[in-house]
Design an enzyme around this catalytic site. Structure first.
Site, PDB file in Angstrom:
ATOM      1  N   ARG A 133       0.763  -1.001  -0.190  1.00 64.98           N
ATOM      2  CA  ARG A 133      -0.047  -0.189   0.206  1.00 64.98           C
ATOM      3  C   ARG A 133       0.778   0.843   0.341  1.00 64.98           C
ATOM      4  NH1 ARG A 133      -2.734   0.310   5.048  1.00 64.98           N
ATOM      5  NH2 ARG A 133      -3.507   1.707   3.611  1.00 64.98           N
ATOM      6  N   LYS A 189       3.690  -7.079  11.585  1.00 63.67           N
ATOM      7  CA  LYS A 189       3.443  -7.472  10.443  1.00 63.67           C
ATOM      8  C   LYS A 189       3.134  -8.742   9.835  1.00 63.67           C
ATOM      9  CE  LYS A 189       1.415  -5.277   6.057  1.00 63.67           C
ATOM     10  NZ  LYS A 189       0.947  -4.017   6.461  1.00 63.67           N
ATOM     11  N   ARG A 195       0.562   6.417  19.792  1.00 61.71           N
ATOM     12  CA  ARG A 195       1.208   8.008  19.581  1.00 61.71           C
ATOM     13  C   ARG A 195       1.527   7.214  21.929  1.00 61.71           C
ATOM     14  NH1 ARG A 195      -1.318  12.317  21.384  1.00 61.71           N
ATOM     15  NH2 ARG A 195      -3.620  12.141  20.989  1.00 61.71           N
TER      16      ARG A 195
HETATM   17  C1  BTN Z   1       0.732  -3.613   2.067  1.00 62.09           C
HETATM   18  O1  BTN Z   1       1.131  -3.211   2.368  1.00 62.09           O
HETATM   19  O2  BTN Z   1       0.221  -4.288   3.549  1.00 62.09           O
HETATM   20  C2  BTN Z   1      -0.682  -4.617   1.239  1.00 62.09           C
HETATM   21  C3  BTN Z   1       0.616  -5.627   0.367  1.00 62.09           C
HETATM   22  C4  BTN Z   1      -0.033  -6.564  -0.845  1.00 62.09           C
HETATM   23  C5  BTN Z   1       1.131  -7.636  -1.165  1.00 62.09           C
HETATM   24  C6  BTN Z   1       0.559  -8.677  -2.227  1.00 62.09           C
HETATM   25  S1  BTN Z   1       1.345  -9.671  -2.743  1.00 62.09           S
HETATM   26  C7  BTN Z   1       0.088 -10.268  -3.781  1.00 62.09           C
HETATM   27  C8  BTN Z   1      -0.030  -9.281  -3.977  1.00 62.09           C
HETATM   28  N1  BTN Z   1       0.492  -8.390  -4.991  1.00 62.09           N
HETATM   29  C9  BTN Z   1       1.304  -6.831  -4.619  1.00 62.09           C
HETATM   30  O3  BTN Z   1       2.262  -6.820  -6.053  1.00 62.09           O
HETATM   31  N2  BTN Z   1       0.626  -7.108  -4.211  1.00 62.09           N
HETATM   32  C10 BTN Z   1       0.108  -7.808  -3.475  1.00 62.09           C
END
Ligand code: BTN
Length: 330
Positions: free
Chosen positions: A125, A191, A327
């Site tokens: 993201r 995560k 925070r």
């Molecule tokens: C995040 O930032 O938390 C989202 C991560 C999403 C990763 C997945 S892996 C499969 C799909 N292909 C990608 O390029 N991204 C998502």
């Protein structure tokens, strides 16, 4: 980096996690030891950690369970199975999301799903990179067509996060799992999984969506150079070798169920569960926006999936986007 035929054969042989001598591998595949050495280098370049011990040979510590279409399909309920037009297992791809976004141009109304062993340009993201070493984690995308207006899909990524948690539960991971708005799946505040939803809006038509899910199943320290936040993996949680095909199948099954449900009822059926997993409700947080940082006490989410913050002036504000973090100072 693409693997040649010899490195593919060697990868297959090393899947069992046992040592294989260069000589034995050479005899097995009818190639010289130097060809074996080159192939091993190629596997390492592709991100596969092959140990080499003089006198013993080569091994992939802990072995590797490669993805297998039939093994994944076994976990789908008959009703979900019939909805799926195609399930692709890709050895290497830039991004599984990009792959399906491209396929959506010619097959917009189909339900297509794919898993990849590695991604060369995995996307997270907010334009971040998603580390995607070979044969370890889950990189999955599904293309879905909604007969809904794009505005109605606002809470979709929250529903997907709930579905990922359901899949993890069915895999046996229940304790200490929670959600950080909107769709980060954390275990003990580290995560474990992330969701990336990308929309293909066509004026006056249905709306196709590519949903990407990454789950960390196993990563070594050398593979995490680019990760700048606390992370964990299924292997760390369970201390056992990950059954990747089982996890992939459970995930796909839950996603298809959730997408069907979202198509019919929107976010409503997921709200209660999302709230029960909310890790930050009642906590002092900051919300990072492109141009400002907003402080407040998190009050949970609205019916639409917006983040609700109570600000110092007692004003309640709803937010559609932003990056939340705890925070420590109030
Ligand atoms: C995040 O930032 O938390 C989202 C991560 C999403 C990763 C997945 S892996 C499969 C799909 N292909 C990608 O390029 N991204 C998502």
């Amino acid at each position: 980096m693409k693997k040649n035929k010899t490195s593919q054969c060697i990868l297959n042989a090393l899947r069992d996690g046992q040592y294989h001598s260069g000589e034995a591998l050479g005899n097995q595949f009818g190639v010289t030891r130097s060809a074996i050495w080159k192939a091993i280098k190629q596997l390492s370049a592709a991100g596969i950690e092959v140990q080499s011990i003089t006198g013993k040979g080569y091994r992939i510590q802990g072995g590797i369970e490669l993805l297998d279409q039939q093994a994944i399909l076994k976990f789908l309920d008959p009703q979900t199975d019939t909805l799926l037009k195609d399930l692709m297992i890709l050895d290497e791809i830039d991004s599984t999301n990009d792959y399906l976004l491209a396929r959506a141009k010619s097959e917009p109304k189909q339900i297509l799903a794919c898993f990849a062993e590695t991604q060369t340009k995995g996307k997270g993201r907010r334009g971040r990179h998603w580390t995607s070493p070979f044969g370890t984690n889950i990189y999955h995308s599904i293309l879905w067509n909604f007969t809904k207006d794009p505005a109605e899909l606002m809470g979709l990524s929250l529903a997907i996060a709930v579905a990922v948690i359901q899949a993890l539960k069915k895999y046996g991971i229940e304790k200490d799992v929670g959600l950080k708005w909107p769709n980060d799946i954390l275990w003990k505040n580290k995560k474990l999984s992330g969701v990336l939803v990308e929309m293909i809006a066509r004026p006056h038509e249905d709306c196709s969506v590519v949903i990407g899910v990454g789950i960390n199943t196993k990563m070594s320290n050398s593979q995490i150079k680019n990760i700048n936040q606390p992370w964990t993996s299924i292997e760390e949680i369970t201390s056992t070798k990950v059954q990747r095909n089982k996890l992939a199948g459970l995930l796909l099954n839950e996603l298809i169920h959730a997408l069907n449900q979202f198509q019919q009822h929107g976010l409503e059926p997921f709200l209660k569960q999302w709230k029960s997993y909310d890790l930050y409700c009642g906590k002092a947080v900051k919300l990072l926006m492109p141009d400002q940082e907003i402080h407040g006490i998190m009050q949970g989410i609205s019916e639409k999936g917006e983040l609700i913050l109570l600000q110092k002036n007692n004003e309640l504000r709803h937010f559609l986007s932003g990056e939340v973090s705890l925070r420590l100072e109030c």
